[in-house]
Design a protein around this motif. Structure first.
Motif, PDB file in Angstrom:
ATOM      1  N   GLY A 235      -1.225  17.231  14.535  1.00 35.68           N
ATOM      2  CA  GLY A 235      -0.018  17.880  14.042  1.00 35.68           C
ATOM      3  C   GLY A 235       1.247  17.097  14.340  1.00 35.68           C
ATOM      4  O   GLY A 235       2.341  17.482  13.917  1.00 35.68           O
ATOM      5  N   ASN A 236       1.121  15.977  15.069  1.00 35.70           N
ATOM      6  CA  ASN A 236       2.277  15.124  15.359  1.00 35.70           C
ATOM      7  C   ASN A 236       2.584  14.262  14.139  1.00 35.70           C
ATOM      8  O   ASN A 236       1.690  13.617  13.594  1.00 35.70           O
ATOM      9  CB  ASN A 236       1.992  14.220  16.561  1.00 35.70           C
ATOM     10  CG  ASN A 236       1.758  15.002  17.827  1.00 35.70           C
ATOM     11  OD1 ASN A 236       2.341  16.057  18.027  1.00 35.70           O
ATOM     12  ND2 ASN A 236       0.884  14.504  18.693  1.00 35.70           N
ATOM     13  N   ILE A 237       3.827  14.253  13.723  1.00 41.99           N
ATOM     14  CA  ILE A 237       4.189  13.496  12.522  1.00 41.99           C
ATOM     15  C   ILE A 237       4.977  12.246  12.888  1.00 41.99           C
ATOM     16  O   ILE A 237       5.535  12.143  13.980  1.00 41.99           O
ATOM     17  CB  ILE A 237       4.986  14.362  11.529  1.00 41.99           C
ATOM     18  CG1 ILE A 237       6.330  14.791  12.145  1.00 41.99           C
ATOM     19  CG2 ILE A 237       4.171  15.566  11.093  1.00 41.99           C
ATOM     20  CD1 ILE A 237       7.239  15.501  11.165  1.00 41.99           C
ATOM     21  N   PHE A 238       4.998  11.300  11.959  1.00 44.39           N
ATOM     22  CA  PHE A 238       5.772  10.084  12.136  1.00 44.39           C
ATOM     23  C   PHE A 238       7.131  10.234  11.460  1.00 44.39           C
ATOM     24  O   PHE A 238       7.281  10.995  10.507  1.00 44.39           O
ATOM     25  CB  PHE A 238       5.034   8.884  11.541  1.00 44.39           C
ATOM     26  CG  PHE A 238       3.709   8.604  12.187  1.00 44.39           C
ATOM     27  CD1 PHE A 238       3.640   8.254  13.529  1.00 44.39           C
ATOM     28  CD2 PHE A 238       2.526   8.691  11.466  1.00 44.39           C
ATOM     29  CE1 PHE A 238       2.422   7.999  14.133  1.00 44.39           C
ATOM     30  CE2 PHE A 238       1.303   8.433  12.064  1.00 44.39           C
ATOM     31  CZ  PHE A 238       1.255   8.084  13.397  1.00 44.39           C
ATOM     32  N   ALA A 239       8.096   9.472  11.953  1.00 45.05           N
ATOM     33  CA  ALA A 239       9.421   9.435  11.359  1.00 45.05           C
ATOM     34  C   ALA A 239       9.986   8.032  11.540  1.00 45.05           C
ATOM     35  O   ALA A 239       9.508   7.254  12.382  1.00 45.05           O
ATOM     36  CB  ALA A 239      10.342  10.472  12.003  1.00 45.05           C
TER      37      ALA A 239
ATOM     38  N   PHE B   4       0.837  -1.197   0.000  1.00 41.91           N
ATOM     39  CA  PHE B   4       0.000   0.000   0.000  1.00 41.91           C
ATOM     40  C   PHE B   4       0.876   1.252   0.000  1.00 41.91           C
ATOM     41  O   PHE B   4       1.952   1.272   0.615  1.00 41.91           O
ATOM     42  CB  PHE B   4      -0.881   0.042   1.258  1.00 41.91           C
ATOM     43  CG  PHE B   4      -1.857  -1.085   1.397  1.00 41.91           C
ATOM     44  CD1 PHE B   4      -3.177  -0.936   0.979  1.00 41.91           C
ATOM     45  CD2 PHE B   4      -1.481  -2.295   1.963  1.00 41.91           C
ATOM     46  CE1 PHE B   4      -4.098  -1.961   1.128  1.00 41.91           C
ATOM     47  CE2 PHE B   4      -2.386  -3.337   2.112  1.00 41.91           C
ATOM     48  CZ  PHE B   4      -3.701  -3.167   1.689  1.00 41.91           C
ATOM     49  N   VAL B   5       0.387   2.306  -0.633  1.00 42.19           N
ATOM     50  CA  VAL B   5       1.036   3.615  -0.552  1.00 42.19           C
ATOM     51  C   VAL B   5      -0.053   4.681  -0.461  1.00 42.19           C
ATOM     52  O   VAL B   5      -1.105   4.570  -1.101  1.00 42.19           O
ATOM     53  CB  VAL B   5       1.964   3.877  -1.757  1.00 42.19           C
ATOM     54  CG1 VAL B   5       1.184   3.901  -3.074  1.00 42.19           C
ATOM     55  CG2 VAL B   5       2.754   5.173  -1.571  1.00 42.19           C
ATOM     56  N   THR B   6       0.181   5.688   0.374  1.00 45.83           N
ATOM     57  CA  THR B   6      -0.817   6.740   0.574  1.00 45.83           C
ATOM     58  C   THR B   6      -0.529   7.955  -0.310  1.00 45.83           C
ATOM     59  O   THR B   6       0.600   8.172  -0.757  1.00 45.83           O
ATOM     60  CB  THR B   6      -0.844   7.204   2.045  1.00 45.83           C
ATOM     61  OG1 THR B   6       0.427   7.813   2.369  1.00 45.83           O
ATOM     62  CG2 THR B   6      -1.111   6.051   2.977  1.00 45.83           C
ATOM     63  N   TYR B   7      -1.575   8.743  -0.519  1.00 50.54           N
ATOM     64  CA  TYR B   7      -1.473  10.017  -1.228  1.00 50.54           C
ATOM     65  C   TYR B   7      -2.174  11.071  -0.367  1.00 50.54           C
ATOM     66  O   TYR B   7      -3.394  11.011  -0.208  1.00 50.54           O
ATOM     67  CB  TYR B   7      -2.163   9.943  -2.597  1.00 50.54           C
ATOM     68  CG  TYR B   7      -1.530   8.995  -3.589  1.00 50.54           C
ATOM     69  CD1 TYR B   7      -0.740   9.464  -4.641  1.00 50.54           C
ATOM     70  CD2 TYR B   7      -1.731   7.616  -3.479  1.00 50.54           C
ATOM     71  CE1 TYR B   7      -0.173   8.591  -5.558  1.00 50.54           C
ATOM     72  CE2 TYR B   7      -1.163   6.741  -4.385  1.00 50.54           C
ATOM     73  CZ  TYR B   7      -0.384   7.231  -5.420  1.00 50.54           C
ATOM     74  OH  TYR B   7       0.178   6.360  -6.328  1.00 50.54           O
ATOM     75  N   GLY B   8      -1.406  11.973   0.217  1.00 45.71           N
ATOM     76  CA  GLY B   8      -2.064  13.024   0.978  1.00 45.71           C
ATOM     77  C   GLY B   8      -1.306  13.604   2.147  1.00 45.71           C
ATOM     78  O   GLY B   8      -1.615  14.712   2.593  1.00 45.71           O
ATOM     79  N   PHE B   9      -0.327  12.878   2.692  1.00 44.96           N
ATOM     80  CA  PHE B   9       0.497  13.471   3.741  1.00 44.96           C
ATOM     81  C   PHE B   9       1.413  14.543   3.146  1.00 44.96           C
ATOM     82  O   PHE B   9       1.768  15.513   3.815  1.00 44.96           O
ATOM     83  CB  PHE B   9       1.352  12.408   4.440  1.00 44.96           C
ATOM     84  CG  PHE B   9       0.576  11.469   5.321  1.00 44.96           C
ATOM     85  CD1 PHE B   9       0.158  11.859   6.585  1.00 44.96           C
ATOM     86  CD2 PHE B   9       0.281  10.181   4.897  1.00 44.96           C
ATOM     87  CE1 PHE B   9      -0.543  10.995   7.411  1.00 44.96           C
ATOM     88  CE2 PHE B   9      -0.413   9.309   5.714  1.00 44.96           C
ATOM     89  CZ  PHE B   9      -0.834   9.714   6.971  1.00 44.96           C
ATOM     90  N   SER B  10       1.815  14.344   1.902  1.00 42.14           N
ATOM     91  CA  SER B  10       2.635  15.331   1.197  1.00 42.14           C
ATOM     92  C   SER B  10       1.731  16.196   0.321  1.00 42.14           C
ATOM     93  O   SER B  10       0.537  15.927   0.179  1.00 42.14           O
ATOM     94  CB  SER B  10       3.700  14.627   0.347  1.00 42.14           C
ATOM     95  OG  SER B  10       3.088  13.826  -0.658  1.00 42.14           O
ATOM     96  N   GLU B  11       2.307  17.228  -0.274  1.00 45.93           N
ATOM     97  CA  GLU B  11       1.546  18.141  -1.125  1.00 45.93           C
ATOM     98  C   GLU B  11       1.463  17.554  -2.538  1.00 45.93           C
ATOM     99  O   GLU B  11       2.470  17.468  -3.242  1.00 45.93           O
ATOM    100  CB  GLU B  11       2.206  19.517  -1.133  1.00 45.93           C
ATOM    101  CG  GLU B  11       2.089  20.195   0.229  1.00 45.93           C
ATOM    102  CD  GLU B  11       3.001  21.399   0.381  1.00 45.93           C
ATOM    103  OE1 GLU B  11       2.491  22.508   0.626  1.00 45.93           O
ATOM    104  OE2 GLU B  11       4.229  21.223   0.278  1.00 45.93           O
TER     105      GLU B  11
END
Length: 354
Positions: free
Chosen positions: A118-122, A61-68
């Motif tokens: 607003g907390n992001i994952f890394a 799976f890959v998402t579209y939306g965390f980035s612009e």
């Protein structure tokens, strides 16, 4: 190039990376009808699922939306949006033609958390799900780890850098291992048993493998813990108070769910000369090595210096059981443990700890 094509450069950059892996394969794509910004419930604009075959069949799976995905909107020129997209690899049956809906919901739930907090994952992060990652499933996977997708390096787009973070289903004891050592180091040690970090709801704990358990023990002894920040639901501080025949000790309060892990982190961090920050929504408590037990207070921040003897004693006596834990080596401090109540999505208590 049309205006629409220019505005879709972020989306196209993700597609380019997936096409590099899967060629002309047409993925199963699940788009969002009503954008989140217009009142929709799903923050992600879409999720694609590809059929991968190596090292064995799985969904990628890959998402579209965390980035612009379209035009640049944020003021940060270095990163696109939140700076990442999530991926997930999930075991696929040979005759399975549609990816499971729970995985799509899980990815959207991760997006709701990020967009609302607003907390992001890394890479190297982890998250306790407080229950099966697939609701209702008979699985031991109750937490998530985040690491770099082994086949998708970070890319530089016109909107900024995008990293591909793979979400990995893990067990409760694996979560504890990553907390007391290092997430990426643990996953690296488990690569043979967990190739490509594929999530399998039916698997058992990796700590049953002697080699992995040995690597964990050696790693903790050598490195200590990489967990400098530990989030706790319950965290309170009562400074010591003067009274007629002396001074009442200061009281640090936490929930039972975190108490056992705090005890282990104290040893893995402070005994290596590193501080440990306990974080809640309203308070930050920084525990640090000190020649003697001392306290310092600032706005919404408390610093507690613990002697070597106090660290050893507190690590030994602190338990996930309601009560007060008094230190003979640091008489000015009491650690109070309260019950932790685990609730479901409807707010009903499903488990009590302590």
């Amino acid at each position: 190039m049309s205006q629409e094509e220019v505005e879709a450069t972020g989306w196209d950059a993700i597609n380019e990376q997936m096409n590099r892996l899967y060629g002309e394969q047409e993925p199963k794509h699940y788009g969002t009808l009503i954008p989140y910004g217009l009142g929709g419930k799903d923050p992600l604009r879409g999720i694609s699922a590809y059929k991968a075959e190596k090292p064995y069949p799985h969904w990628h799976f890959v998402t579209y939306g965390f980035s612009e995905l379209y035009a640049k909107e944020s003021s940060d020129p270095e990163y696109s949006g939140y700076g990442f997209e999530l991926t997930l690899r999930l075991v696929r049956a040979a005759d399975e033609e549609e990816p499971p809906a729970w995985a799509l919901n899980l990815l959207q739930n991760m997006a709701r958390y990020v967009f609302s907090s607003g907390n992001i994952f890394a890479s190297g992060h982890y998250l306790d799900a407080n229950g099966p990652i697939c609701l209702g499933a008979d699985t031991k996977l109750t937490a998530l780890a985040f690491t770099d997708d082994p086949e998708l390096p970070a890319i530089d787009t016109l909107n900024g850098r995008v990293e591909f973070l793979q979400m990995v289903g893990i067990t409760a004891d694996e979560l504890e291992a990553m907390t007391t050592w290092n997430t990426n180091a643990f996953l690296h040690a488990a690569e043979e048993e967990l190739p490509y970090y594929i999530t399998d709801l039916l698997r058992d704990s990796l700590l049953l493998v002697p080699g992995i358990k040995d690597a964990l023990r050696t790693g903790i002894e050598r490195d200590g813990s990489s967990t400098g920040f530990f989030y706790v639901d319950q965290l309170e501080w009562e400074p010591g108070k003067s009274r007629l025949f002396g001074k009442a000790p200061a009281v640090l309060t936490m929930g039972a769910k975190q108490a056992e892990m705090v005890a282990k982190l104290l040893s893995a961090r402070l005994s290596k000369g590193k501080e440990l920050a306990l974080i809640s929504q309203k308070l930050r408590v920084i525990l640090e090595p000190s020649p003697e037990t001392v306290f310092g207070e600032e706005e919404q921040t408390v610093r507690i210096g613990l002697s070597e003897a106090a660290v050893r004693e507190l690590s030994a006596i602190l338990q996930p059981i309601e009560g007060e834990y008094k230190l003979s080596s640091g008489k000015g401090l009491i650690v109070r443990v309260n019950k932790t109540y685990i609730k479901d999505q409807d707010g009903q208590v499903v488990e009590t700890i302590g």
